[in-house]
Design a protein around this motif. Structure first.
Motif, short mmCIF file in Angstrom:
data_model
loop_
_atom_site.label_atom_id
_atom_site.label_comp_id
_atom_site.label_asym_id
_atom_site.label_seq_id
_atom_site.Cartn_x
_atom_site.Cartn_y
_atom_site.Cartn_z
N ALA A 88 6.56 2.85 12.83
CA ALA A 88 7.34 2.49 14.02
C ALA A 88 7.45 3.66 14.99
N ILE A 89 7.69 4.86 14.47
CA ILE A 89 7.85 6.02 15.33
C ILE A 89 6.51 6.42 15.94
N GLY A 90 5.43 6.33 15.17
CA GLY A 90 4.11 6.62 15.74
C GLY A 90 3.76 5.66 16.86
N ALA A 91 4.09 4.39 16.68
CA ALA A 91 3.85 3.41 17.74
C ALA A 91 4.67 3.74 18.97
N LEU A 132 11.42 -0.12 18.90
CA LEU A 132 10.02 -0.41 19.18
C LEU A 132 9.85 -1.82 19.76
N ALA A 133 10.54 -2.79 19.15
CA ALA A 133 10.45 -4.16 19.66
C ALA A 133 10.95 -4.25 21.10
N LEU A 134 12.04 -3.53 21.40
CA LEU A 134 12.59 -3.55 22.75
C LEU A 134 11.65 -2.89 23.75
N VAL A 135 11.07 -1.74 23.37
CA VAL A 135 10.15 -1.03 24.26
C VAL A 135 8.91 -1.89 24.52
N ILE A 136 8.41 -2.55 23.49
CA ILE A 136 7.25 -3.43 23.67
C ILE A 136 7.61 -4.58 24.62
N ALA A 164 14.64 2.19 14.33
CA ALA A 164 13.31 2.51 14.87
C ALA A 164 12.54 1.23 15.22
N SER A 165 12.53 0.26 14.31
CA SER A 165 11.77 -0.97 14.57
C SER A 165 12.40 -1.79 15.68
N GLY A 166 13.74 -1.80 15.76
CA GLY A 166 14.41 -2.51 16.85
C GLY A 166 14.11 -1.89 18.20
#
Length: 336
Positions: A65-68, A202-206, A198-200
């Motif tokens: 998640a952090i790498g993404a 990432l989902a928001l940034v995407i 982290a995953s939340g």
């Protein structure tokens, strides 16, 4: 342009799954693939279940998640500034986020329950302030100067580093050690709570960045041209700035300052997909996750049972590539 097989999203997704499976099986205590699948299906040795499900799995998934996030915010930075060297760590975002997080740690509110949330808020505020300062300095009536942008980023990063050093001189030894180790970058404290954050994020940034792909393509032509195409460039760049600062704030809060992923990965993707952001952003997300999963695997296995700070691993891997990029960029400037 058709996808090259290696760069197609499905192939990157398969490589990410394979790397994740490998990463959860390797460590100071190796676990065979058969035992990994036994644990994942609800069977297996209790020790392996604890080691895999409570320690390795959240860490590996958080690395992905952090790498993404790092790669995606790097691609957004380069698109917004129309500069192939505009990685968040080079334009002051990482330095500002590190300062904000260090202040939270020094105040004693970055540990314990809810510590990751406070760290993220502090890092987000620091990153947002640094980005705003850099952009304000580089902005002029003629547009945004690339050279001034990079120089301002170097200056803001140096200033933030100096302020963190002053802060470290004023805290006790335990806080000093916590701040120093956190700044070097590590995923040793990963758990399901931090993975959720982290995953939340990432989902928001995407969700926020994918609709901006056409805008980023238009910005490649220049701000004036993007305006003529009907885009509100100032509002769009303010949104992009907030997205970048928010994504970097969470990554710095959860894993410390990890450099070069946001710079190198977008360039790797451009080698086979080109600069078109509709193809670039999804591939950066997948490849960034893959790169950091592998970097974290190196971090915790190369000197096992010891651990190399993750920021050191990414710097050792990223610096040679960055120097190559600088040579190519310099050659283009000479030719023009």
């Amino acid at each position: 342009m058709p996808d090259h097989t290696l760069g197609a999203p499905w192939s990157l997704a398969l490589l990410l799954i394979a790397a994740t499976t490998l990463a959860v099986s390797l460590g100071a205590v190796p676990i065979s693939m058969a035992d990994v699948f036994s644990v994942l299906t609800g069977h297996g040795d209790p020790l392996h279940q604890t080691l895999l499900l409570q320690l390795r799995l959240p860490r590996v998934l958080q690395a992905a998640a952090i790498g993404a996030l790092l790669a995606l915010t790097g691609a957004l930075s380069q698109g917004m500034f129309r500069n192939p060297l505009a990685d968040p760590s080079l334009i002051g975002v990482t330095g500002g986020a590190s300062l904000g997080g260090a202040i939270v740690l020094a105040l004693g509110i970055g540990a314990g329950a809810g510590g990751n949330v406070f760290l993220s808020i502090g890092a987000f505020a620091g990153g947002l302030l640094a980005t705003g300062l850099v952009y304000r300095i580089a902005r002029s009536a003629e547009g945004t100067s690339v050279s001034t942008l990079l120089l301002a980023g170097v200056a803001i990063t140096a200033l933030a580093g100096a302020l963190v050093s002053i802060l470290e001189m004023t805290v006790d030894n335990s806080t000093l050690r916590r701040v120093a180790l956190w700044r070097l970058g590590s995923l040793a404290g990963a758990d399901y709570q931090s993975l959720t954050l982290a995953s939340g994020t990432l989902a928001l940034v995407i969700a926020l960045s994918m609709p901006l792909r056409q805008l980023l393509n238009a910005l490649l032509l220049g701000e004036a041209e993007a305006g003529h195409l009907g885009y509100s460039t100032q509002q769009s760049k303010a949104l992009l700035t907030a997205i970048i600062a928010g994504g970097m704030g969470v990554t710095v809060a959860l894993a410390g300052a990890i450099a070069f992923v946001g710079l190198v990965v977008p360039h790797m993707v451009r080698l086979y997909s080109g600069p078109e952001h509709r193809a670039l952003l999804p591939r950066c997300t997948l490849l960034g996750a893959l790169v950091l999963v592998l970097a974290d695997l190196i971090s915790r296995t190369l000197l096992a049972p010891g651990e190399i700070p993750l920021g050191i691993v990414t710097a050792l891997l990223g610096v040679p590539y960055f120097l190559v990029l600088l040579r190519r960029y310099q050659a283009r400037l000479v030719m023009t």
